[in-house]
Motif scaffolding. Structure first.
Motif, PDB file in Angstrom:
ATOM      1  N   ARG A   1       0.760  -1.280   0.006  1.00  0.00           N
ATOM      2  CA  ARG A   1      -0.022   0.091  -0.032  1.00  0.00           C
ATOM      3  C   ARG A   1       0.686   1.217  -0.151  1.00  0.00           C
ATOM      4  O   ARG A   1       0.436   2.256  -0.614  1.00  0.00           O
ATOM      5  N   LEU A   2       2.094   1.183   0.661  1.00  0.00           N
ATOM      6  CA  LEU A   2       2.744   2.323   0.661  1.00  0.00           C
ATOM      7  C   LEU A   2       4.025   2.508  -0.366  1.00  0.00           C
ATOM      8  O   LEU A   2       4.648   3.535  -0.594  1.00  0.00           O
ATOM      9  N   GLY A   3       3.804   1.641  -1.406  1.00  0.00           N
ATOM     10  CA  GLY A   3       4.442   1.749  -2.651  1.00  0.00           C
ATOM     11  C   GLY A   3       5.829   1.109  -2.642  1.00  0.00           C
ATOM     12  O   GLY A   3       6.589   1.313  -3.712  1.00  0.00           O
ATOM     13  N   PHE A   4       6.147   0.299  -1.915  1.00  0.00           N
ATOM     14  CA  PHE A   4       7.471  -0.287  -1.707  1.00  0.00           C
ATOM     15  C   PHE A   4       7.439  -1.309  -3.197  1.00  0.00           C
ATOM     16  O   PHE A   4       6.737  -2.419  -3.232  1.00  0.00           O
ATOM     17  N   THR A   5       8.527  -1.226  -3.786  1.00  0.00           N
ATOM     18  CA  THR A   5       8.821  -1.910  -5.037  1.00  0.00           C
ATOM     19  C   THR A   5       9.637  -3.021  -4.968  1.00  0.00           C
ATOM     20  O   THR A   5      10.158  -3.613  -5.957  1.00  0.00           O
ATOM     21  N   GLY A   6      10.450  -3.244  -3.843  1.00  0.00           N
ATOM     22  CA  GLY A   6      11.683  -4.150  -3.808  1.00  0.00           C
ATOM     23  C   GLY A   6      11.198  -5.577  -3.773  1.00  0.00           C
ATOM     24  O   GLY A   6       9.878  -5.813  -3.756  1.00  0.00           O
ATOM     25  N   ALA A   7      12.059  -6.358  -3.393  1.00  0.00           N
ATOM     26  CA  ALA A   7      11.725  -7.695  -2.873  1.00  0.00           C
ATOM     27  C   ALA A   7      11.245  -8.057  -1.646  1.00  0.00           C
ATOM     28  O   ALA A   7      11.809  -7.774  -0.622  1.00  0.00           O
ATOM     29  N   VAL A   8      10.000  -8.829  -1.468  1.00  0.00           N
ATOM     30  CA  VAL A   8       9.440  -9.049  -0.025  1.00  0.00           C
ATOM     31  C   VAL A   8       9.504 -10.716  -0.190  1.00  0.00           C
ATOM     32  O   VAL A   8       8.842 -11.113  -0.820  1.00  0.00           O
ATOM     33  N   THR A   9      10.251 -11.464   0.973  1.00  0.00           N
ATOM     34  CA  THR A   9      10.310 -12.730   0.878  1.00  0.00           C
ATOM     35  C   THR A   9       9.727 -13.188   2.477  1.00  0.00           C
ATOM     36  O   THR A   9      10.132 -12.592   3.448  1.00  0.00           O
ATOM     37  N   VAL A  10       8.823 -14.048   2.439  1.00  0.00           N
ATOM     38  CA  VAL A  10       8.076 -14.178   3.456  1.00  0.00           C
ATOM     39  C   VAL A  10       8.672 -15.748   4.181  1.00  0.00           C
ATOM     40  O   VAL A  10       8.349 -16.829   3.247  1.00  0.00           O
ATOM     41  N   LEU A  11       9.058 -15.907   5.134  1.00  0.00           N
ATOM     42  CA  LEU A  11       9.443 -17.469   5.649  1.00  0.00           C
ATOM     43  C   LEU A  11       8.477 -17.745   6.722  1.00  0.00           C
ATOM     44  O   LEU A  11       8.327 -17.237   7.707  1.00  0.00           O
ATOM     45  N   ALA A  12       7.496 -18.603   6.476  1.00  0.00           N
ATOM     46  CA  ALA A  12       6.309 -18.859   6.960  1.00  0.00           C
ATOM     47  C   ALA A  12       6.653 -20.456   7.492  1.00  0.00           C
ATOM     48  O   ALA A  12       6.943 -21.206   6.932  1.00  0.00           O
ATOM     49  N   GLY A  13       6.798 -20.488   9.036  1.00  0.00           N
ATOM     50  CA  GLY A  13       7.119 -21.967   9.667  1.00  0.00           C
ATOM     51  C   GLY A  13       6.273 -22.913   9.532  1.00  0.00           C
ATOM     52  O   GLY A  13       6.416 -24.062   9.243  1.00  0.00           O
ATOM     53  N   GLU A  14       5.129 -22.521   9.361  1.00  0.00           N
ATOM     54  CA  GLU A  14       3.857 -23.752   8.976  1.00  0.00           C
ATOM     55  C   GLU A  14       3.893 -24.253   7.627  1.00  0.00           C
ATOM     56  O   GLU A  14       3.997 -23.172   6.644  1.00  0.00           O
ATOM     57  N   PRO A  15       3.508 -25.359   7.471  1.00  0.00           N
ATOM     58  CA  PRO A  15       3.335 -25.697   5.974  1.00  0.00           C
ATOM     59  C   PRO A  15       2.109 -25.336   5.054  1.00  0.00           C
ATOM     60  O   PRO A  15       1.890 -25.622   3.787  1.00  0.00           O
ATOM     61  N   HIS A  16       1.318 -24.651   5.923  1.00  0.00           N
ATOM     62  CA  HIS A  16      -0.033 -24.132   5.407  1.00  0.00           C
ATOM     63  C   HIS A  16       0.064 -22.574   5.110  1.00  0.00           C
ATOM     64  O   HIS A  16       1.151 -21.869   5.564  1.00  0.00           O
TER      65      HIS A  16
END
Length: 420
Positions: free
Chosen positions: A29-44
């Protein structure tokens, strides 16, 4: 306004819950255009965690409670953070993979408390926390006759409601003399416990489980008064601990969550913010020692605030002022809470319909006050009155919390209790 600079191109988010999703959405929403990586611990994929003690126990599927992840980001499930190299700005996962970042959002939440000696993983023993716990419990409830719920907090009471709705026997065990003590306070919690008794929940309040063991019939729970409870299934809801074991930054304070400043910057570590149940910060609504707020709505607001702080760079960022608020429906009671209930000097409780045997079902309002200031309000079956009081608190703002007048919203009210 676009927010991509030469030194902030890669943001890593550790965690896959409500706070993590909110941070990713706010970055977009704030316009960030870089790379975002999410490390989610659960398999879901991300989901509504409150459903674990509600709908998922009665037949809802994962797809029914999934959170949207439409914001552009690389979502990697099953990636549990194992170690942090804050100097080199690298997160190491349990898979052996490494993820470099220019800025880091920590939203790892909390893990359920497992008492020493309890055989976690044994059939019929459930520590109700995540979606796998809920789905496994749902399968066992279909075959159970008697269920023991250990821990009478909000989650435990919601689970007990589901158990009774399935016509199963239910025994609730808690060291407090009432239910939902932290969530609604001792006075209101006592009234809710009365309703639960009327609905067939057997209460063993003021008691602790000294020993838990398997028996021919399922489980045996030995209590501290020498009595015992037999059950086919045991549901344990004994609280949570912030998940900080992986956060190995040398100068960070990880006691009861990550210590942050008022804008959710983690103290002692550069370019790291925290959000959700893992964050401990001086909330402007409390104006005292740093603390944690672990409710669902608060996690969303903290995730948004953490994203704004990251993109502010070295500039001053707004304080993250989060007014806790949550609700639940159980045993015919609509329970609504706003603000802070602990450390109250007095609790003014008013009964909306005097004379009813089931006081909670008839409607109750409780104003929690400290230093003449109303810090929190609890309503049971009083939605209209709660809306009025909650609006007054929110409009006053964190700097000038109001003294809420119950007579203004409860005409002909009868003072039921005043606790100092």
């Amino acid at each position: 306004m676009r927010h991509r600079t030469s030194d902030l191109d890669r943001i890593v988010v550790v965690g896959g819950g409500r706070a993590a999703v909110a941070a990713v959405e706010e970055l977009e929403r704030l316009g960030f255009t870089g790379a975002v990586t999410v490390l989610a611990g659960e398999p879901h994929s991300p989901y509504h965690r409150p459903a674990c003690s509600k709908g998922l126990l009665t037949g809802q599927r994962h797809g029914d409670v999934r959170l949207s992840t439409a914001a552009p980001a690389r979502w990697l499930t099953g990636r549990v953070a194992a170690e942090l190299d804050a100097r080199r700005q690298i997160v190491y996962a349990q898979t052996g993979e490494m993820y470099e970042y220019d800025a880091l959002v920590v939203a790892t939440g909390a893990s359920p408390v497992v008492p020493d000696g309890w055989p976690a993983g044994e059939p019929g023993l459930h520590f109700l926390h995540g979606i796998d716990d809920a789905l496994g419990l749902a399968a066992d409830l279909r075959r159970a006759r008697r269920v023991a719920v250990v821990g009478a907090g909000l989650t435990g009471c919601e689970a007990a409601h589901v158990v009774r709705s399935m016509a199963r026997e239910c025994v609730m065990i808690d060291s407090n003399a009432q239910v939902m003590t932290r969530a609604v306070g001792s006075v209101t919690g006592g009234l809710i416990a009365d309703t639960m008794r009327h609905e067939g929940v057997r209460m063993r309040l003021g008691r602790r489980v000294g020993h838990l063991s398997r028996s021919r019939r399922g489980w045996r729970l030995d209590l501290d008064d020498g009595s015992h409870v037999d059950a086919d299934v045991v549901i344990a809801t004994l609280g949570e601990r912030p998940d900080t074991g992986w956060f190995t930054a040398r100068h960070a304070d990880t006691g009861d969550g990550l210590l942050c400043d008022e804008s959710l910057r983690v103290q002692g570590v550069d370019r790291v913010v925290a959000a959700g149940a893992v964050a401990r910060w001086p909330n402007a609504w409390y104006a005292d020692q740093p603390g944690r707020v672990d409710q669902w709505i608060a996690a969303m607001e903290q995730g948004q605030a953490a994203a704004r702080t990251l993109l502010s760079g070295s500039r001053a960022a707004p304080a993250a002022a989060v007014l806790p608020r949550y609700w639940s429906d159980l045993f015919g009671l609509r329970i609504q809470v706003i603000g802070r209930l602990d450390q109250a000097e007095e609790v003014a409780v008013s009964e909306l319909r005097p004379g009813r045997r089931d006081i909670a079902r008839g409607g109750v309002l409780a104003a929690h006050r400290r230093g003449g200031v109303t810090t929190g309000v609890v309503a049971v079956n009083a939605p209209r009155q709660f809306t009025t009081l909650a609006r007054a608190m929110r409009e006053a703002g964190a700097a000038a919390r109001p003294v809420v007048s119950l007579p203004a919203v409860v005409p002909n009210q009868r003072r039921l209790s005043l606790v100092g």
